[in-house]
Enzyme design. Structure first.
Site, PDB file in Angstrom:
ATOM      1  N   HIS A 129       1.691   4.659  -2.627  1.00 54.20           N
ATOM      2  CA  HIS A 129       1.568   6.113  -3.047  1.00 54.20           C
ATOM      3  C   HIS A 129       3.143   6.651  -3.699  1.00 54.20           C
ATOM      4  O   HIS A 129       2.811   7.137  -4.419  1.00 54.20           O
ATOM      5  CB  HIS A 129       1.648   6.383  -1.438  1.00 54.20           C
ATOM      6  CG  HIS A 129       0.246   6.209  -0.824  1.00 54.20           C
ATOM      7  ND1 HIS A 129      -0.764   6.782  -1.365  1.00 54.20           N
ATOM      8  CD2 HIS A 129       0.321   5.271   0.358  1.00 54.20           C
ATOM      9  CE1 HIS A 129      -0.870   6.102  -0.686  1.00 54.20           C
ATOM     10  NE2 HIS A 129      -1.416   5.797   0.221  1.00 54.20           N
ATOM     11  N   GLU A 186      -6.305   6.789  -0.605  1.00 56.11           N
ATOM     12  CA  GLU A 186      -6.080   5.558  -0.170  1.00 56.11           C
ATOM     13  C   GLU A 186      -6.715   4.737  -0.218  1.00 56.11           C
ATOM     14  O   GLU A 186      -6.219   3.805  -0.724  1.00 56.11           O
ATOM     15  CB  GLU A 186      -6.835   6.200   1.747  1.00 56.11           C
ATOM     16  CG  GLU A 186      -6.205   7.045   2.540  1.00 56.11           C
ATOM     17  CD  GLU A 186      -4.572   6.786   2.134  1.00 56.11           C
ATOM     18  OE1 GLU A 186      -4.028   5.864   2.607  1.00 56.11           O
ATOM     19  OE2 GLU A 186      -3.814   8.035   2.252  1.00 56.11           O
ATOM     20  N   HIS A 218       1.278  -1.208  -0.325  1.00 52.95           N
ATOM     21  CA  HIS A 218      -0.047   0.339  -0.041  1.00 52.95           C
ATOM     22  C   HIS A 218       1.050   1.427   0.107  1.00 52.95           C
ATOM     23  O   HIS A 218       0.504   2.270  -0.717  1.00 52.95           O
ATOM     24  CB  HIS A 218      -1.073   0.434   1.103  1.00 52.95           C
ATOM     25  CG  HIS A 218      -1.721   1.246   1.484  1.00 52.95           C
ATOM     26  ND1 HIS A 218      -2.574   1.913   0.980  1.00 52.95           N
ATOM     27  CD2 HIS A 218      -1.191   2.783   2.171  1.00 52.95           C
ATOM     28  CE1 HIS A 218      -3.500   2.336   1.392  1.00 52.95           C
ATOM     29  NE2 HIS A 218      -2.205   3.839   2.272  1.00 52.95           N
ATOM     30  N   GLU A 219       2.106   1.314   0.789  1.00 52.96           N
ATOM     31  CA  GLU A 219       2.341   3.233   1.234  1.00 52.96           C
ATOM     32  C   GLU A 219       3.409   2.658  -0.016  1.00 52.96           C
ATOM     33  O   GLU A 219       3.827   3.611  -1.106  1.00 52.96           O
ATOM     34  CB  GLU A 219       3.590   2.619   2.024  1.00 52.96           C
ATOM     35  CG  GLU A 219       3.041   2.340   3.392  1.00 52.96           C
ATOM     36  CD  GLU A 219       1.721   3.298   3.823  1.00 52.96           C
ATOM     37  OE1 GLU A 219       2.315   4.486   3.315  1.00 52.96           O
ATOM     38  OE2 GLU A 219       0.832   3.382   4.148  1.00 52.96           O
TER      39      GLU A 219
END
Length: 297
Positions: A144, A213, A140-141
């Protein structure tokens, strides 16, 4: 930078629109400051200097505020190993890896571009999640970083910071020292405009934060092929955060927009004020994605 993270046109368009609107707001705001303060040099130097500092040093500021430190593969072999695997899978450069020695279970990515990116996890999240769940959070990070929305959020938050500082300065500082009627009118005008600019930039960045998100959840889960582990991590982290003392959560709340899960959300009057989508929304999206990937298997 082209990676194997699933592209998100919705995120790209939202970042472009948000950046454009904030740019217009920023130009108009600085123009008004110049007109009211009669000092173009001062207004441009202050605004430009703050923007440069926030953009250039955002990774260092975030790490310092969260008590994070860069760690080597020898210091954190398991963490580096997981990021190495994900970066190889995503075909992207490996960011720097950091650990924040705090009990708050969370993670965040920061940095002005992929070459200067940092992925930081807390000791709290490493202790609470199993290997698969932690890998889901790291994916997930990393999404980004791949989507470049970290830098966009850093820049987008600048105008609100500047407007807030000017409002405080106008109320308590040097702008209010001259008490003649004309000066008071200038001060009130600057404060009113600053409050309006802060409110608009606040809503724009919150809207972008919520969408990014969801985009990171989807891209990260598609990369690993295991949406359920990310959902499990979200559920576990959200439950554990609720048991962290409120005092500690408030200290970290300033970084909510960059966290995997908000440190302190509470029950706001409207979702317009939230940096993250509701937990139920994220879990529902991941559940639907899990079924979608299962149908394709």
């Amino acid at each position: 930078m082209k990676t194997r993270f699933a592209p998100d046109r919705g995120l790209s368009s939202r970042m472009l629109i948000t950046g454009f609107l904030l740019g217009l707001l920023y130009v108009g705001f600085v123009g008004l400051l110049i007109a009211l303060t009669k000092s173009a040099v001062l207004a441009v130097v202050i605004a430009g200097g703050m923007l440069f500092a926030q953009y250039w040093f955002s990774d260092r500021v975030a790490l310092y505020a969260m008590h994070g430190r860069i760690v080597t593969p020898e210091e954190a072999p398991q963490l580096h190993g997981a990021i190495d695997r994900l970066c190889a899978l995503a075909d992207m450069p490996k960011p720097r890896v950091a650990i924040a020695d705090v009990d708050l279970p969370n993670a965040f990515a920061t940095g002005r571009n992929p070459k200067n990116a940092v992925v930081c996890v807390t000791t709290g999240i490493m202790r609470r999640l199993d290997d698969d769940e932690l890998e889901g959070v790291l994916s997930h990070e990393l999404s980004h970083v791949a989507h470049r929305d970290v830098a966009v959020m850093t820049i987008a938050s600048f105008l609100g910071v500047l407007a807030g500082l000017i409002t405080r300065f106008g109320l308590y500082g040097g702008l209010g020292r001259n008490r003649d009627q004309n000066a008071a009118l200038v001060v009130l005008t600057i404060i009113a405009v600053s409050v309006a600019v802060y409110a608009i930039s606040f809503l724009l960045t919150r809207a972008l934060s919520r969408y990014r998100e969801l985009a990171a959840d989807r891209a990260g889960a598609i990369l690993t092929g295991r949406p359920s582990t990310l959902a499990s991590a979200l559920t576990k982290i959200s439950g554990d955060i609720a048991r962290i003392p409120s005092r500690d959560l408030r200290q970290a709340q300033a970084f909510n927009a960059f966290f995997f899960a908000p440190a302190l959300s509470g029950k706001s009057v409207s979702s317009l004020f939230s940096t993250h989508p509701a937990l139920e929304t994220r879990l529902d999206r991941l559940g639907a994605l899990s079924r979608e990937l299962g149908e394709q298997a």
